[in-house]
Design an enzyme around this catalytic site. Sequence first.
Site, PDB file in Angstrom:
ATOM      1  N   ASP A 142      -8.030   7.420   0.868  1.00 44.86           N
ATOM      2  CA  ASP A 142      -6.594   7.077   2.310  1.00 44.86           C
ATOM      3  C   ASP A 142      -7.618   8.578   2.712  1.00 44.86           C
ATOM      4  OD1 ASP A 142      -4.705   6.687   1.724  1.00 44.86           O
ATOM      5  OD2 ASP A 142      -4.044   8.178   0.415  1.00 44.86           O
ATOM      6  N   LYS A 166       1.309  -2.352  -1.787  1.00 45.48           N
ATOM      7  CA  LYS A 166      -0.311  -1.650  -1.617  1.00 45.48           C
ATOM      8  C   LYS A 166      -0.319  -3.024  -2.372  1.00 45.48           C
ATOM      9  CE  LYS A 166      -0.024   2.642   0.179  1.00 45.48           C
ATOM     10  NZ  LYS A 166       0.357   4.337   0.374  1.00 45.48           N
ATOM     11  N   GLN A 206       0.166   8.316  -4.572  1.00 48.84           N
ATOM     12  CA  GLN A 206       1.731   8.505  -3.168  1.00 48.84           C
ATOM     13  C   GLN A 206       1.690   9.829  -3.198  1.00 48.84           C
ATOM     14  OE1 GLN A 206       1.709   5.275  -1.421  1.00 48.84           O
ATOM     15  NE2 GLN A 206       2.851   6.943  -0.064  1.00 48.84           N
TER      16      GLN A 206
END
Length: 293
Positions: A123, A56, A100
């Site tokens: 997200d 990322k 995460q």
Amino acid sequence: MPESIAKVIDGKAVAARVRADVARAVAELREKGVVPCLNVVLVGEDPASQVYVRMKGKACDEVGIRGVTHRLPVSTTEDELLALLKTLNADPEVDGILVQLPVPDHIDPDKVTDALDPARDVDGFHPFSLGMLMSDRPGMEPCTPAGCIRLIDETGIDLKGRNAVVIGRSLIVGKPMAMLLLRRHATVTVCHSRTRNLADVVWTAEVVVAAVGRPQMVKGDWIREGAVVIDVGVNRLADGKLVGDVDFEAASSRASWITPVPGGVGPMTIAYLMRNTVIAACLRRGIDFPSGL
Ligand code: NDP
């Protein structure tokens, strides 16, 4: 080995095009003095998570997004993590925040998701984002299902009225995938671990999305001739090989289009994370989306 007839949907190439569009959008924003900024929080040292977080960061660098990674020790308490999120939520420079997953067992992942500012929820996992998706209103779409829709679009098929079968009902893939397919007017069936006669249900599908996490469980003879097959699963076999949830070779002899693993859905997820970060930056700052996004 059955003869292959399916065309392979090259997720790597499509993701590269999405990232190029995002990079152009970021360049336009930078000219206006806006630098989109994504903050990624990693708690602990899960090896797979470390790889994803590095990827990322690299993607941010490539498209010109400012990427900041917060690496916290596994001993971090839930309160400490929530306090960091509160600080990031209040930082005017931060456009996107992502924790995460999975987080260590002593931290409640729902509390973490709930603590994010929905405007920065790149997200798309916050209940607000999922509610907006359910309500057919604009908001953050979860990256993996959004990427799957883009891959289906690459085939040129019109989803309207098509039978689509989603295998898996998780909050991050299966359920939002079903919602996005419904938005495109597909007739959607969602399967899960209690579904009876899964093979028969899959056989009705003109579009199959497999998001289970069981290596090659979807057999070739479950696939209807000409179906589009999107394989979200990522499974590592004992010999180290990565495979999807679909028996790729066998399914290729019946499908019209199919995604490979690796190189299918995976690259799309990060490309759409970059895209969501730019969208969040524009929405939060009240500026128009740059061209081509
Ligand atoms: P989850 O474990 O959260 O969900 C799996 C789903 O599969 C559940 O709904 C479960 O049903 C269902 N399931 C399990 N066994 C069966 C079965 N025998 N028959 C039918 N359905 C079954 O996984 P995720 O949704 O998070 O991920 C799914 C896969 O996608 C994984 O391999 C993951 O690694 C991969 N993934 C890939 C991404 C990418 O970028 N390429 C991103 C995210 C995930 P039930 O609800 O009844 O338990």
